[in-house]
Motif scaffolding. Structure first.
Motif, PDB file in Angstrom:
ATOM      1  N   ALA A   1       0.842  -1.205   0.000  1.00  0.00           N
ATOM      2  CA  ALA A   1       0.000   0.000   0.000  1.00  0.00           C
ATOM      3  C   ALA A   1       0.877   1.256   0.000  1.00  0.00           C
ATOM      4  O   ALA A   1       0.570   2.236  -0.689  1.00  0.00           O
ATOM      5  N   THR A   2       1.967   1.221   0.745  1.00  0.00           N
ATOM      6  CA  THR A   2       2.894   2.355   0.774  1.00  0.00           C
ATOM      7  C   THR A   2       3.464   2.627  -0.606  1.00  0.00           C
ATOM      8  O   THR A   2       3.514   3.774  -1.064  1.00  0.00           O
ATOM      9  N   ARG A   3       3.891   1.571  -1.279  1.00  0.00           N
ATOM     10  CA  ARG A   3       4.464   1.737  -2.621  1.00  0.00           C
ATOM     11  C   ARG A   3       3.456   2.364  -3.575  1.00  0.00           C
ATOM     12  O   ARG A   3       3.778   3.292  -4.325  1.00  0.00           O
ATOM     13  N   LEU A   4       2.209   1.856  -3.544  1.00  0.00           N
ATOM     14  CA  LEU A   4       1.175   2.372  -4.449  1.00  0.00           C
ATOM     15  C   LEU A   4       0.815   3.816  -4.111  1.00  0.00           C
ATOM     16  O   LEU A   4       0.600   4.639  -5.013  1.00  0.00           O
ATOM     17  N   ILE A   5       0.744   4.121  -2.829  1.00  0.00           N
ATOM     18  CA  ILE A   5       0.413   5.486  -2.409  1.00  0.00           C
ATOM     19  C   ILE A   5       1.499   6.467  -2.834  1.00  0.00           C
ATOM     20  O   ILE A   5       1.214   7.558  -3.331  1.00  0.00           O
ATOM     21  N   LYS A   6       2.759   6.091  -2.663  1.00  0.00           N
ATOM     22  CA  LYS A   6       3.847   6.991  -3.037  1.00  0.00           C
ATOM     23  C   LYS A   6       3.910   7.190  -4.548  1.00  0.00           C
ATOM     24  O   LYS A   6       4.349   8.241  -5.027  1.00  0.00           O
ATOM     25  N   GLU A   7       3.476   6.178  -5.316  1.00  0.00           N
ATOM     26  CA  GLU A   7       3.454   6.329  -6.770  1.00  0.00           C
ATOM     27  C   GLU A   7       2.374   7.309  -7.207  1.00  0.00           C
ATOM     28  O   GLU A   7       2.590   8.127  -8.098  1.00  0.00           O
ATOM     29  N   LYS A   8       1.196   7.213  -6.562  1.00  0.00           N
ATOM     30  CA  LYS A   8       0.049   8.022  -6.982  1.00  0.00           C
ATOM     31  C   LYS A   8      -0.074   9.343  -6.218  1.00  0.00           C
ATOM     32  O   LYS A   8      -0.646  10.300  -6.728  1.00  0.00           O
ATOM     33  N   HIS A   9       0.439   9.374  -5.000  1.00  0.00           N
ATOM     34  CA  HIS A   9       0.312  10.566  -4.154  1.00  0.00           C
ATOM     35  C   HIS A   9       1.655  10.859  -3.481  1.00  0.00           C
ATOM     36  O   HIS A   9       1.807  10.671  -2.272  1.00  0.00           O
ATOM     37  N   PRO A  10       2.637  11.276  -4.247  1.00  0.00           N
ATOM     38  CA  PRO A  10       3.992  11.463  -3.701  1.00  0.00           C
ATOM     39  C   PRO A  10       4.070  12.484  -2.571  1.00  0.00           C
ATOM     40  O   PRO A  10       5.002  12.436  -1.765  1.00  0.00           O
ATOM     41  N   ARG A  11       3.100  13.394  -2.486  1.00  0.00           N
ATOM     42  CA  ARG A  11       3.133  14.399  -1.413  1.00  0.00           C
ATOM     43  C   ARG A  11       2.835  13.790  -0.052  1.00  0.00           C
ATOM     44  O   ARG A  11       3.310  14.268   0.982  1.00  0.00           O
ATOM     45  N   THR A  12       2.066  12.715  -0.028  1.00  0.00           N
ATOM     46  CA  THR A  12       1.694  12.067   1.226  1.00  0.00           C
ATOM     47  C   THR A  12       2.861  11.263   1.773  1.00  0.00           C
ATOM     48  O   THR A  12       3.419  10.411   1.076  1.00  0.00           O
ATOM     49  N   GLU A  13       3.233  11.524   3.007  1.00  0.00           N
ATOM     50  CA  GLU A  13       4.323  10.785   3.636  1.00  0.00           C
ATOM     51  C   GLU A  13       3.766   9.573   4.388  1.00  0.00           C
ATOM     52  O   GLU A  13       2.601   9.559   4.802  1.00  0.00           O
ATOM     53  N   VAL A  14       4.609   8.566   4.555  1.00  0.00           N
ATOM     54  CA  VAL A  14       4.196   7.344   5.244  1.00  0.00           C
ATOM     55  C   VAL A  14       5.155   7.040   6.387  1.00  0.00           C
ATOM     56  O   VAL A  14       6.374   7.013   6.196  1.00  0.00           O
ATOM     57  N   LEU A  15       4.581   6.810   7.559  1.00  0.00           N
ATOM     58  CA  LEU A  15       5.344   6.386   8.736  1.00  0.00           C
ATOM     59  C   LEU A  15       4.860   4.996   9.106  1.00  0.00           C
ATOM     60  O   LEU A  15       3.694   4.807   9.443  1.00  0.00           O
ATOM     61  N   ILE A  16       5.731   4.015   8.993  1.00  0.00           N
ATOM     62  CA  ILE A  16       5.385   2.644   9.368  1.00  0.00           C
ATOM     63  C   ILE A  16       5.334   2.540  10.882  1.00  0.00           C
ATOM     64  O   ILE A  16       6.272   2.941  11.580  1.00  0.00           O
ATOM     65  N   LEU A  17       4.240   1.983  11.390  1.00  0.00           N
ATOM     66  CA  LEU A  17       4.063   1.790  12.825  1.00  0.00           C
ATOM     67  C   LEU A  17       3.672   0.334  13.027  1.00  0.00           C
ATOM     68  O   LEU A  17       2.538  -0.065  12.734  1.00  0.00           O
ATOM     69  N   THR A  18       4.597  -0.481  13.493  1.00  0.00           N
ATOM     70  CA  THR A  18       4.408  -1.929  13.466  1.00  0.00           C
ATOM     71  C   THR A  18       5.129  -2.604  14.615  1.00  0.00           C
ATOM     72  O   THR A  18       5.913  -1.977  15.339  1.00  0.00           O
ATOM     73  N   MET A  19       4.896  -3.911  14.761  1.00  0.00           N
ATOM     74  CA  MET A  19       5.638  -4.701  15.744  1.00  0.00           C
ATOM     75  C   MET A  19       6.793  -5.451  15.095  1.00  0.00           C
ATOM     76  O   MET A  19       7.600  -6.057  15.784  1.00  0.00           O
ATOM     77  N   PHE A  20       6.882  -5.444  13.765  1.00  0.00           N
ATOM     78  CA  PHE A  20       7.926  -6.184  13.061  1.00  0.00           C
ATOM     79  C   PHE A  20       9.231  -5.398  13.065  1.00  0.00           C
ATOM     80  O   PHE A  20       9.299  -4.297  12.530  1.00  0.00           O
ATOM     81  N   ARG A  21      10.271  -5.985  13.631  1.00  0.00           N
ATOM     82  CA  ARG A  21      11.548  -5.289  13.754  1.00  0.00           C
ATOM     83  C   ARG A  21      12.663  -5.959  12.947  1.00  0.00           C
ATOM     84  O   ARG A  21      13.827  -5.592  13.090  1.00  0.00           O
ATOM     85  N   ASP A  22      12.323  -6.941  12.116  1.00  0.00           N
ATOM     86  CA  ASP A  22      13.353  -7.638  11.340  1.00  0.00           C
ATOM     87  C   ASP A  22      13.884  -6.748  10.222  1.00  0.00           C
ATOM     88  O   ASP A  22      13.187  -5.861   9.711  1.00  0.00           O
ATOM     89  N   ASP A  23      15.133  -6.981   9.840  1.00  0.00           N
ATOM     90  CA  ASP A  23      15.800  -6.155   8.829  1.00  0.00           C
ATOM     91  C   ASP A  23      15.043  -6.125   7.512  1.00  0.00           C
ATOM     92  O   ASP A  23      14.937  -5.080   6.871  1.00  0.00           O
ATOM     93  N   GLN A  24      14.504  -7.294   7.092  1.00  0.00           N
ATOM     94  CA  GLN A  24      13.845  -7.351   5.789  1.00  0.00           C
ATOM     95  C   GLN A  24      12.628  -6.441   5.736  1.00  0.00           C
ATOM     96  O   GLN A  24      12.396  -5.735   4.745  1.00  0.00           O
TER      97      GLN A  24
END
Length: 219
Positions: free
Chosen positions: A64-87
């Motif tokens: 969803a982040t990738r698609l949003i940044k492609e269509k709405h580059p002005r909108t910033e995304v901050l990931i808020l998650t429990m996943f802390r792995d490098d990948q």
């Protein structure tokens, strides 16, 4: 700053919403429980920032982040998650996220992160920042050479190729990169065409040869 909260847990969304209501500069413009809803709300509300979880029904947060940044580059995304792995961290960065904070961050850290990313900066939680420094420090001494056969691959295609080289199936790659199985299959087909190889085994051999510094035939 207009914000969309995208998370499939209503209780967590409620907690973040109540926190943002204690501020004068941060406004909850909408809430989404799936990646698809996040896309729809972004198109409708044109928010300044999206607080994005990774694992959600339908389209996951990274796709969803990738698609949003492609269509709405002005909108910033901050990931808020429990996943802390490098990948997860690096896949989110490649998708266009400007920040990555764990859900166990305290309220002050979260609010600071929202304001920094919303104003165009980048921020990563203290634990994540430490992992990034270690990752890049370790990788500097073993940077692989780039062969013309690989130079045309996108970042995502290269990620998938590296997982193929490690023996992962499409289904396993889908889980590790947090993208759909269909997306993996499409990218595998594209990278095989770009490399001009018959199958994933030849693609794996090519990548391993490059890593080992072997001579490759012209392609």
């Amino acid at each position: 700053m207009n914000i969309i909260i995208a998370d499939d847990h209503p209780l967590f969304r409620s907690g973040v919403r109540n926190l943002l209501r204690t501020t004068e500069d941060l406004v909850v413009a909408g809430e989404a429980s799936t990646g698809d809803e996040a896309l729809e709300l972004t198109a409708k509300l044109d928010p300044d920032l999206i607080l994005m979880d990774i694992r959600m029904p339908g389209i996951n947060g990274i796709e969803a982040t990738r698609l949003i940044k492609e269509k709405h580059p002005r909108t910033e995304v901050l990931i808020l998650t429990m996943f802390r792995d490098d990948q997860s961290v690096f896949t989110a960065m490649r998708a266009g996220a400007k920040g990555y904070v764990l859900k166990d961050a305290d309220e002050i850290e979260l609010l600071q992160s929202i304001r920094i990313v919303g104003s165009g900066g980048a921020v990563f939680g203290s634990d994540i920042a430490g992992r990034m420094i270690h990752y890049f420090s370790a990788s500097q001494s073993k940077e692989p050479s780039v062969h013309p056969a690989l130079s045309e691959l996108t970042r995502r295609e290269m990620d998938i190729l590296e997982h193929i080289a490690e023996g992962y199936t499409n289904a396993q790659i889908s889980g590790k990169l947090a993208i759909s199985a269909k997306t993996v299959a499409n990218n595998v087909s594209t990278l095989l065409n770009k490399l001009q190889v018959m199958d994933r085994h030849e693609a794996r051999r090519l990548l391993l040869q490059v890593r080992e510094g072997a001579e490759l035939p012209d392609m």
